[in-house]
Design a protein around this motif. Structure first.
Motif, PDB file in Angstrom:
ATOM      1  N   ARG A 160       0.823  -1.204   0.000  1.00 44.64           N
ATOM      2  CA  ARG A 160       0.000   0.000   0.000  1.00 44.64           C
ATOM      3  C   ARG A 160       0.862   1.262   0.000  1.00 44.64           C
TER       4      ARG A 160
ATOM      5  N   GLY B 103       2.760   1.521  -3.332  1.00 40.55           N
ATOM      6  CA  GLY B 103       1.812   1.827  -4.387  1.00 40.55           C
ATOM      7  C   GLY B 103       1.364   3.273  -4.353  1.00 40.55           C
ATOM      8  N   ALA B 104       1.190   3.811  -3.162  1.00 36.04           N
ATOM      9  CA  ALA B 104       0.711   5.188  -3.025  1.00 36.04           C
ATOM     10  C   ALA B 104       1.807   6.220  -3.261  1.00 36.04           C
TER      11      ALA B 104
ATOM     12  N   ASP C 123      -3.019  -1.955  -5.668  1.00 33.47           N
ATOM     13  CA  ASP C 123      -1.765  -1.514  -5.037  1.00 33.47           C
ATOM     14  C   ASP C 123      -0.566  -2.203  -5.673  1.00 33.47           C
TER      15      ASP C 123
ATOM     16  N   ARG D 180      -0.008  -0.561  -9.031  1.00 31.25           N
ATOM     17  CA  ARG D 180       0.668   0.741  -8.904  1.00 31.25           C
ATOM     18  C   ARG D 180       2.159   0.554  -8.661  1.00 31.25           C
TER      19      ARG D 180
END
Length: 219
Positions: A36, A39-40, A110, A113
């Motif tokens: 997460r 990915g962010a 996620d 990404r």
């Protein structure tokens, strides 16, 4: 007088099996949080403190289990490669292959990404040799995908007139569009980019684009 007091139950120390399960659960929480966070924010923007906060663990455990941020990224890369093995069944049709790629991408945004960040060059490798091996593996995988597209075209499954390399590139672009351009997908298609309805629309229209004969290549 002491005899009238209730006896305190002794606390049992966890055995090796319980400690092993607890450690594995902690590792998995850290990895899920890292996906997460990476990915962010990408690798450069991610911080182990942020990963630890997402996982609800002490930051030192990241170094203990994975050796730091790079070790986390290396383990995630390994797991992604494992998850992609056998993703498309042998002998799958073009429509089935497109559907499988869409599912693998949009079921795990996620992870997707993280793949995009890597494609942008943000996710470094442990060393130059590892980077070289990964680059060679990626080129070989994509070359095999182009060869597979050529075979589909020879078999009449892929539309005549399309450059198989372009067909593969277009497929990747559309499959990843809900991840890379969610606002465009939402505004153009008027729906949640990760919804089942948008996924089905992308699948059917991409298959139609690649398979329907429209009189040869565009001028």
């Amino acid at each position: 007088m002491n005899a009238s007091l209730p006896r305190m139950a002794s606390r049992r120390s966890p055995g090796p099996e319980e400690r092993g399960r607890a450690a594995e659960q902690t590792r998995e929480r850290i990895l899920a949080a890292a996906v997460r966070e990476f990915g962010a924010k990408g690798y450069a923007g991610a911080r182990t403190a942020g990963i630890a906060a997402r996982a609800g663990v002490n930051q030192q455990l990241i170094s203990y289990y994975f050796g730091g941020k790079q070790g986390l990224l290396d383990e995630l890369r390994r797991r992604w490669q494992e998850s992609q093995a056998g993703r498309v069944p042998e002998g799958a049709s073009l429509a089935e292959s497109v559907g499988a790629h869409l599912d693998a991408t949009l079921d795990n945004p996620d992870w997707a990404r993280l793949v995009v960040w890597q494609a942008l060059g943000d996710c470094p490798f442990a060393d130059a040799e590892d980077g070289r091996r990964q680059a060679e593996s990626r080129r070989a995988e994509l070359a095999a995908a182009v060869d597979n597209a050529r075979r589909r075209q020879e078999d009449g499954e892929l539309r005549a007139g399309l450059d198989p390399r372009f067909a593969l590139l277009a497929a990747y672009a559309i499959v990843f569009a809900p991840i890379t351009m969610p606002q465009f997908v939402r505004d153009i298609l008027d729906g949640d980019p990760l919804s089942p309805e948008i996924r089905e629309l992308l699948r059917t229209q991409l298959v139609a684009l690649l398979t329907e004969d429209q009189g040869g290549p565009a001028r």
